[in-house]
Write a protein that holds these residues in place. Structure first.
Motif, mmCIF file in Angstrom:
data_model
loop_
_atom_site.group_PDB
_atom_site.id
_atom_site.type_symbol
_atom_site.label_atom_id
_atom_site.label_comp_id
_atom_site.label_asym_id
_atom_site.label_seq_id
_atom_site.Cartn_x
_atom_site.Cartn_y
_atom_site.Cartn_z
ATOM 1 N N GLY A 75 24.675 43.468 61.826
ATOM 2 C CA GLY A 75 25.012 44.188 60.602
ATOM 3 C C GLY A 75 25.868 43.368 59.656
ATOM 4 N N SER A 76 26.802 42.587 60.200
ATOM 5 C CA SER A 76 27.654 41.773 59.340
ATOM 6 C C SER A 76 26.860 40.649 58.698
ATOM 7 N N LEU A 77 25.886 40.108 59.434
ATOM 8 C CA LEU A 77 25.051 39.049 58.863
ATOM 9 C C LEU A 77 24.172 39.587 57.748
ATOM 10 N N MET A 78 23.486 40.696 58.003
ATOM 11 C CA MET A 78 22.554 41.236 57.025
ATOM 12 C C MET A 78 23.258 41.869 55.827
ATOM 13 N N GLY A 79 24.478 42.334 56.021
ATOM 14 C CA GLY A 79 25.193 42.997 54.937
ATOM 15 C C GLY A 79 26.156 42.104 54.190
ATOM 16 N N ALA A 80 26.249 40.824 54.573
ATOM 17 C CA ALA A 80 27.230 39.927 53.955
ATOM 18 C C ALA A 80 26.974 39.797 52.458
ATOM 19 N N ARG A 81 28.017 39.943 51.679
ATOM 20 C CA ARG A 81 27.931 39.838 50.219
ATOM 21 C C ARG A 81 29.002 38.872 49.738
ATOM 22 N N GLY A 82 28.583 37.906 48.944
ATOM 23 C CA GLY A 82 29.531 36.971 48.375
ATOM 24 C C GLY A 82 30.106 36.019 49.399
ATOM 25 N N ASN A 83 30.871 35.071 48.911
ATOM 26 C CA ASN A 83 31.462 34.066 49.786
ATOM 27 C C ASN A 83 32.386 34.709 50.812
ATOM 28 N N SER A 84 33.197 35.668 50.364
ATOM 29 C CA SER A 84 34.126 36.329 51.282
ATOM 30 C C SER A 84 33.376 37.110 52.353
ATOM 31 N N GLY A 85 32.265 37.764 51.961
ATOM 32 C CA GLY A 85 31.487 38.516 52.938
ATOM 33 C C GLY A 85 30.811 37.627 53.957
ATOM 34 N N VAL A 86 30.339 36.459 53.527
ATOM 35 C CA VAL A 86 29.701 35.522 54.450
ATOM 36 C C VAL A 86 30.711 35.010 55.473
ATOM 37 N N ILE A 87 31.895 34.619 55.012
ATOM 38 C CA ILE A 87 32.916 34.134 55.942
ATOM 39 C C ILE A 87 33.338 35.253 56.891
ATOM 40 N N LEU A 88 33.554 36.459 56.347
ATOM 41 C CA LEU A 88 33.920 37.582 57.200
ATOM 42 C C LEU A 88 32.841 37.852 58.241
ATOM 43 N N SER A 89 31.577 37.744 57.846
ATOM 44 C CA SER A 89 30.500 37.998 58.809
ATOM 45 C C SER A 89 30.562 37.009 59.970
ATOM 46 N N GLN A 90 30.917 35.770 59.691
ATOM 47 C CA GLN A 90 31.010 34.784 60.768
ATOM 48 C C GLN A 90 32.202 35.070 61.682
ATOM 49 N N ILE A 91 33.290 35.570 61.106
ATOM 50 C CA ILE A 91 34.436 35.958 61.930
ATOM 51 C C ILE A 91 34.057 37.125 62.849
ATOM 52 N N LEU A 92 33.411 38.133 62.283
ATOM 53 C CA LEU A 92 33.002 39.289 63.085
ATOM 54 C C LEU A 92 31.963 38.907 64.127
ATOM 55 N N ARG A 93 31.058 38.014 63.782
ATOM 56 C CA ARG A 93 30.034 37.596 64.744
ATOM 57 C C ARG A 93 30.646 36.799 65.890
ATOM 58 N N GLY A 94 31.642 35.952 65.578
ATOM 59 C CA GLY A 94 32.313 35.216 66.644
ATOM 60 C C GLY A 94 33.006 36.153 67.617
ATOM 61 N N LEU A 95 33.699 37.147 67.077
ATOM 62 C CA LEU A 95 34.353 38.138 67.930
ATOM 63 C C LEU A 95 33.331 38.944 68.735
ATOM 64 N N ALA A 96 32.310 39.461 68.038
ATOM 65 C CA ALA A 96 31.355 40.360 68.684
ATOM 66 C C ALA A 96 30.555 39.650 69.767
ATOM 67 N N THR A 97 30.118 38.430 69.504
ATOM 68 C CA THR A 97 29.344 37.683 70.505
ATOM 69 C C THR A 97 30.168 37.466 71.768
ATOM 70 N N THR A 98 31.432 37.114 71.603
ATOM 71 C CA THR A 98 32.313 36.911 72.754
ATOM 72 C C THR A 98 32.549 38.215 73.501
ATOM 73 N N PHE A 99 32.812 39.280 72.765
ATOM 74 C CA PHE A 99 33.071 40.572 73.395
ATOM 75 C C PHE A 99 31.843 41.078 74.143
ATOM 76 N N GLY A 100 30.673 40.936 73.538
ATOM 77 C CA GLY A 100 29.457 41.425 74.174
ATOM 78 C C GLY A 100 29.142 40.701 75.464
ATOM 79 N N ALA A 101 29.358 39.396 75.477
ATOM 80 C CA ALA A 101 29.085 38.605 76.683
ATOM 81 C C ALA A 101 30.050 38.947 77.807
ATOM 82 N N ALA A 102 31.299 39.333 77.443
ATOM 83 C CA ALA A 102 32.304 39.627 78.456
ATOM 84 C C ALA A 102 32.168 41.033 79.028
ATOM 85 N N GLY A 103 31.568 41.939 78.290
ATOM 86 C CA GLY A 103 31.402 43.307 78.765
ATOM 87 C C GLY A 103 32.618 44.189 78.586
ATOM 88 N N GLY A 104 33.686 43.653 78.055
ATOM 89 C CA GLY A 104 34.914 44.393 77.799
ATOM 90 C C GLY A 104 35.900 43.467 77.130
#
Length: 547
Positions: A75-104
């Motif tokens: 959702g953060s990737l597809m909804g990213a708007r503007g430079n700030s949104g793109v950077i924020l999407s990468q921050i959220l994706r880094g967090l989410a990918t790590t959290f999902g792999a850990a299971g908690g």
């Protein structure tokens, strides 16, 4: 509230919801941290809209953590708007990918997630600049890595404090921030993520908006709101949402709203209601819904400002992506623009698909992908026509199933010039290269109204002044649009060449001003051919280009 030791899927959803709510509450304050005096302060808007996209995906994600993490990332990737949104999407994706792999999510996983978020954010920027959102996420990651606590609440508090300290340091890292007396807008928005995390983990209240930072009651065209008037002059916010509530509870809900504002509309039935109110109490208007049911798709608009991006969103939603022409081409062009006149010019130059967007409203990755898919070719060139949309266009190109190239045009003037070299039957790499070369030969400028006081080489600028901008900065200041345009043209036109001056007339341009500009050109540069087009673009009464 007891401090959580580990975050589950529902807790991550709560963090995203709290972050979105905080961004919406502080949206205008973040927007107005823009240090440049043009009406493009849209960081808060872009970050909030990116979060709205995330929440839409979470509604269908289920309740297991890997699915929630995947929805946040997508959702953060597809909804990213503007430079700030793109950077924020990468921050959220880094967090989410790590959290999902850990299971908690415990303290150790949060450390890893912040490191991934930092790395993703820096990779998203071709030339990283300190004193920005990057410095804030880096400080958060470094604080987490340096901490030896295993207590999640304590770690979140340390991370939040480190991010806040980094934000306060941004004026020392970027002179332009220090000169304006503000902190970085993107970093200010990101700090709210850590506030939201602390809110869910430890029950810390979300920060309230600073009333002193509220938008001034004067819009970019200098129209002020008179003081006094009727009893509802202070009802500055429009609050809208869908409410899931039993029909029997709606009468009491209407009664509460009657004491909060006017222009009240509550329509629906069978458990779902569409609600609208003008009010000064945003929190009260939303809390009334929580008393009887569940509000969703909440939207708050400041009625004292002419919020251009909301109009553009409505126009885009109403019009959708234009239908592709019946005859396919070898290589199609997608252009981002606003203003019906500009759309007509783009179509006349061969553009098959336009996407609504520009200053203060940047299209999302998903919207550009939709336009690319609708283009009548397997090869597509994208013209973003705004520097803040370039990274989103590049993100869309990387996701597209077609062969897509982005010509990084920073304005519609460069987009028009690029299309002079457009070959609809050429190979996309060759076409993009020729279009980029043509765009690079244009000297572009624009006239707008300053939204804040600043200083420039040409002299002081006050909010409400007309300013003439080139790619190098502020070139002219004037009391009228024509004065600023003439001053800008005087700087842009090279007396040693025979040029074509193109003037694209937008909203707010007076016929008398346009006549003064063309008469000045005829008197002072008789060898320069002048072309005049009605663009209808908002915010910029004149777009200029010299070829």
């Amino acid at each position: 509230m007891q401090t959580l030791e580990r975050l589950a899927a529902r807790d991550l959803v709560a963090v995203v919801e709290a972050f979105r709510d905080a961004l919406r509450a502080h949206q205008e304050r973040i927007n107005r941290l823009n240090v440049y005096p043009v009406p493009d302060g849209d960081t808060g808007t872009n970050m909030a809209l990116t979060l709205e996209s995330v929440l839409e995906g979470l509604a269908e994600a289920g309740d297991d953590l890997p699915a929630v993490a995947k929805a946040i990332s997508h959702g953060s990737l597809m909804g990213a708007r503007g430079n700030s949104g793109v950077i924020l999407s990468q921050i959220l994706r880094g967090l989410a990918t790590t959290f999902g792999a850990a299971g908690g999510v415990d303290a150790a996983v949060l450390r890893d997630g912040l490191a991934a978020a930092r790395d993703g954010a820096y990779k998203a920027v071709q030339n990283p600049v300190e004193g920005t959102i990057l410095s804030v996420v880096a400080a958060a990651a470094e604080a987490a890595a340096a901490s030896d606590t295993d207590d999640l609440g304590a770690l979140v508090a340390e991370v939040r404090d480190a991010a806040a300290a980094a934000l306060e340091r941004t004026p020392e890292q970027l002179p332009v921030l220090k000169q304006a007396g503000v902190v970085d807008s993107g970093g200010s928005g990101l700090l709210l993520l850590f506030d939201a995390l602390a809110h869910v983990v430890s029950g810390t209240p979300l920060p309230e908006p600073d009333a002193s930072a509220a938008p001034a009651a004067t819009n970019a065209q200098g129209r002020g709101r008179a003081e006094g008037g009727d009893d509802h002059d202070d009802l500055r916010y429009e609050v809208m949402y869908l409410l899931e509530a039993p029909d029997a509870a709606i009468d009491s809900f209407r009664g509460v709203w009657a004491g909060l504002g006017d222009s009240i509309v509550v329509v629906g039935g069978d458990g779902i209601w569409n609600c609208h109110i003008h009010t000064a109490d945003i929190g009260g208007a939303i809390e009334a819904a929580l008393e009887v049911g569940r509000p969703r798709k909440i939207r708050v608009t400041d009625l004292w400002e002419e919020v251009e991006e909301e109009r553009w969103v409505r126009e885009a939603a109403a019009g959708g992506v234009p239908e592709a022409p019946p005859e396919p081409v070898g290589c199609a062009v997608v252009a981002v623009c606003t203003g019906e006149g500009i759309r007509r010019i783009f179509r006349s130059l061969g553009v098959s698909t336009t996407v609504t967007g520009g200053q203060t409203m940047n299209p999302s990755t998903a919207e550009l992908l939709e336009a690319i898919a609708a283009a009548p070719a397997d090869q597509v060139v994208v013209l973003p026509n705004n520097k803040n949309i370039v990274p989103v266009a590049e993100a869309a190109a990387a996701q597209a199933a077609k062969a897509v190239r982005v010509v990084p045009t920073r304005g519609v003037q460069e987009g028009f010039a690029a299309l002079l070299e457009y070959d609809p039957e050429g190979a996309v790499d060759d076409v993009a290269a020729l279009m980029a070369d043509s765009a690079g030969r244009v000297v572009a400028g624009e006239v707008t109204v300053a939204v804040r006081d600043t200083t420039a080489e040409v002299g002081p600028v006050r909010a409400g002044d007309f300013i003439g901008l080139s790619r190098s900065g502020i070139e002219a200041v004037g009391a009228s649009a024509s004065e600023a345009a003439i001053g800008l043209l005087d700087r842009l036109i090279d007396a040693g060449h025979h040029e074509i001056a193109t003037i694209i007339v937008g909203e707010g341009a007076a016929a008398a001003d346009t006549r003064r500009i063309t008469e000045w050109l005829a008197e002072h540069h008789p060898d320069v051919a002048t072309e005049l087009h009605q663009g209808g673009q908002p915010l910029y009464p004149y777009l200029l280009s010299i070829e």
